[in-house]
Scaffold this motif. Structure first.
Motif, PDB file in Angstrom:
ATOM      1  N   ASP A 156      34.401  55.080  45.260  1.00 44.25           N
ATOM      2  CA  ASP A 156      33.503  55.413  46.321  1.00 44.25           C
ATOM      3  C   ASP A 156      32.408  56.946  46.221  1.00 44.25           C
ATOM      4  O   ASP A 156      31.604  55.978  47.791  1.00 44.25           O
ATOM      5  N   LEU A 157      32.766  57.337  46.077  1.00 51.64           N
ATOM      6  CA  LEU A 157      31.717  59.174  45.802  1.00 51.64           C
ATOM      7  C   LEU A 157      30.843  58.566  45.077  1.00 51.64           C
ATOM      8  O   LEU A 157      29.311  59.098  45.340  1.00 51.64           O
ATOM      9  N   LEU A 158      30.725  57.709  43.919  1.00 52.40           N
ATOM     10  CA  LEU A 158      29.667  58.243  43.455  1.00 52.40           C
ATOM     11  C   LEU A 158      28.899  56.740  43.147  1.00 52.40           C
ATOM     12  O   LEU A 158      27.645  57.451  42.258  1.00 52.40           O
ATOM     13  N   TYR A 190      29.776  50.985  31.711  1.00 53.20           N
ATOM     14  CA  TYR A 190      30.656  50.811  32.888  1.00 53.20           C
ATOM     15  C   TYR A 190      30.039  50.263  33.608  1.00 53.20           C
ATOM     16  O   TYR A 190      29.367  49.782  34.601  1.00 53.20           O
ATOM     17  N   VAL A 191      31.145  48.735  33.309  1.00 53.93           N
ATOM     18  CA  VAL A 191      30.537  47.621  34.010  1.00 53.93           C
ATOM     19  C   VAL A 191      30.021  47.645  35.628  1.00 53.93           C
ATOM     20  O   VAL A 191      29.527  47.207  35.803  1.00 53.93           O
ATOM     21  N   ASP A 192      31.076  47.824  36.170  1.00 51.59           N
ATOM     22  CA  ASP A 192      30.992  47.934  37.902  1.00 51.59           C
ATOM     23  C   ASP A 192      30.236  49.032  38.268  1.00 51.59           C
ATOM     24  O   ASP A 192      29.472  48.401  39.229  1.00 51.59           O
ATOM     25  N   GLY A 193      29.963  50.519  37.353  1.00 51.24           N
ATOM     26  CA  GLY A 193      28.688  50.801  37.665  1.00 51.24           C
ATOM     27  C   GLY A 193      27.438  49.978  37.565  1.00 51.24           C
ATOM     28  O   GLY A 193      26.642  50.346  38.943  1.00 51.24           O
ATOM     29  N   ASN A 234      27.998  59.133  34.254  1.00 53.77           N
ATOM     30  CA  ASN A 234      26.934  57.885  33.614  1.00 53.77           C
ATOM     31  C   ASN A 234      26.086  57.120  35.101  1.00 53.77           C
ATOM     32  O   ASN A 234      25.375  56.547  35.133  1.00 53.77           O
ATOM     33  N   PHE A 235      26.390  57.807  36.374  1.00 50.99           N
ATOM     34  CA  PHE A 235      25.980  56.767  37.674  1.00 50.99           C
ATOM     35  C   PHE A 235      25.768  57.446  38.768  1.00 50.99           C
ATOM     36  O   PHE A 235      25.817  56.909  39.610  1.00 50.99           O
ATOM     37  N   SER A 236      26.129  58.818  38.720  1.00 45.80           N
ATOM     38  CA  SER A 236      25.841  59.843  39.867  1.00 45.80           C
ATOM     39  C   SER A 236      25.302  61.084  39.518  1.00 45.80           C
ATOM     40  O   SER A 236      25.697  61.596  37.990  1.00 45.80           O
ATOM     41  N   LEU A 237      24.825  62.139  40.073  1.00 41.45           N
ATOM     42  CA  LEU A 237      24.253  63.553  39.815  1.00 41.45           C
ATOM     43  C   LEU A 237      25.211  63.819  40.922  1.00 41.45           C
ATOM     44  O   LEU A 237      24.730  65.190  41.219  1.00 41.45           O
TER      45      LEU A 237
END
Length: 327
Positions: A156-158, A190-193, A234-237
Motif C-alpha cells: 500500500d505504501l510502496l 515482483y509480479v504484482d509491482g 525494486n519498485f519504490s524510492l
C-alpha cells in the motif's frame, strides 16, 4: 500425441483463450491431480497449461514430463536450471503462455480448480485487465497470514495499488498485462509491482481457499523477507526518502541536544559522565549504518542488474499438443 522440445510455436496450433501458469516446487504429489482437474474444465475457447519446474528437488521433473505426454489438454513444460523463486518462475511461465488471458496459481491444490472458470469469466466479461482473488478464510498457518498482511500493507505504501486490494498469487490477467509484465528482464521481479505499472483496471473476486493437500508451505521466513526486499527496493524510492527523513530527524535531535548542553553549561552545572555521550554516539551511528545499508542495497541491486544476473535460465522446454481427434 505430438511432443517436441522447443520454445517456438507449433505448426497449425490455435491460440487458446486461457493459459494456466503453475510454478512447480516440491509438487510431485499434487501436480498430477491438479492438471487432471484443470483438463476437465469447460473453458470457452480452450485452455493450455504451462508448468514451470523451478529447480524442484523432488520428482517433479519426471511427473511434469509424464503429464506433458499424457494430459488431455495442451501442456508446456519448462524446466529451470536451478531454483530462482516463485515470481521468477511465474515470469518464465508467462513468457511461454500463448493464451489471450493467463491465470497464475500454486501447485498445492489450495485453490479449487473449479474456481478457474469463475475467475476467467469475471476477468473477460467484466472488461478487467487483471482480477485478483480474495479469501473469506485463508487456510494458511498464522505466521504466513501475518506475513501476507504485512506484505500487503507495505505494498500500500510502496507501489501504486488500489488501497485495500489483496495481492493474491491466484490471479487472472489479459494479454495486454502479460506483454507489459514480461518486458521486465531484471533479476528481481515482483509480479504484482509490475502489474501495477501496466494497469489500474483491476477487479477482485472472492473464492474458496482449501487446506494444503500435501506437505507444507514452501514459503519460509527467509523467502518472505526476500520477497519484501524485492518489493521495497525494486519498485519504490520510499526507503531512500525515509533514510533522508531519518537523517533529518537525527540531526534535529542532535541540535536540540546541543542547545540543551550549551544552556546547561552557561546557566547551571556543566554536564558530566560518559554514558549519555555513548548513547548519543551509538544512536547516531545506528542511523548512519541504516542509511548506508539502504543505499548499499540499491547499489548492489543496480550492480547485479548491470551485470545481467539472470532472471531464470531455462534448461528445457517440452511443448505438447493434443491432436484434434483426441479432443
Amino acid at each position: 500425441m505430438l511432443q517436441i522440445t522447443s520454445s517456438g510455436p507449433l505448426p497449425h496450433e490455435t491460440t487458446p483463450a486461457l493459459s494456466i501458469v503453475i510454478p512447480v516446487y516440491n509438487g510431485a504429489a499434487t501436480i498430477g491431480e491438479l492438471v487432471a482437474a484443470l483438463a476437465g474444465l469447460d473453458i470457452p475457447g480452450g485452455i493450455e497449461i504451462v508448468l514451470v519446474n523451478d529447480g524442484s528437488p523432488d520428482d517433479s521433473d519426471a511427473v511434469c514430463r509424464r503429464l506433458a505426454a499424457t494430459a488431455a489438454v495442451p501442456v508446456t513444460y519448462v524446466e529451470h536450471a536451478r531454483n530462482y523463486g516463485e515470481h521468477n518462475a511465474v515470469m518464465t511461465g508467462l513468457r511461454h503462455a500463448r493464451g489471450e488471458y493467463a491465470i497464475t496459481m500454486d501447485d498445492d491444490l489450495q485453490n479449487p480448480p473449479e474456481e478457474v472458470v469463475r475467475l476467467f469469466l469475471h476477468c473477460r466479461d467484466g472488461g478487467y485487465d487483471v482480477v485478483y482473488t480474495s479469501y473469506a478464510e485463508k487456510q494458511h498457518a498464522a505466521w504466513r497470514n501475518l506475513g501476507s498482511r504485512f506484505a500487503n500493507r507495505v505494498a500500500d505504501l510502496l507501489i501504486d495499488k488500489p488501497k485495500g486490494l489483496y495481492l493474491s498469487s491466484f490471479r487472472c490477467m489479459s494479454r495486454l498485462v502479460i506483454d507489459g509484465v514480461t518486458r521486465y528482464e531484471g533479476p528481481f521481479p515482483y509480479v504484482d509491482g509490475l502489474i501495477m505499472q501496466v494497469t489500474q483496471r483491476i477487479g477482485t473476486l472472492e473464492v474458496r481457499h482449501l487446506p494444503r493437500a500435501q506437505g507444507r508451505s514452501n514459503y519460509t521466513l527467509r523467502r518472505l523477507v526476500r520477497l519484501w526486499l524485492n518489493l521495497a527496493f525494486n519498485f519504490s524510492l520510499l526507503p531512500l526518502r525515509l533514510a533522508v527523513f531519518l537523517g533529518l530527524a537525527m540531526g534535529a535531535i542532535g541540535g536540540i541536544g546541543a542547545l540543551y548542553v550549551i544552556a546547561h553549561a552557561l546557566f547551571g552545572q556543566p554536564p558530566e559522565g560518559w554514558a549519555s555521550t555513548m548513547v548519543v554516539v551509538l544512536l547516531l551511528s545506528a542511523a548512519q549504518f541504516v542509511i548506508l545499508g539502504i543505499v548499499g542495497e540499491y547499489l548492489g541491486r543496480t550492480f547485479q542488474t548491470g551485470n545481467r544476473k539472470p532472471q531464470g535460465i531455462v534448461r528445457a522446454v517440452v511443448r505438447a499438443t493434443v491432436p484434434d481427434h483426441a479432443r
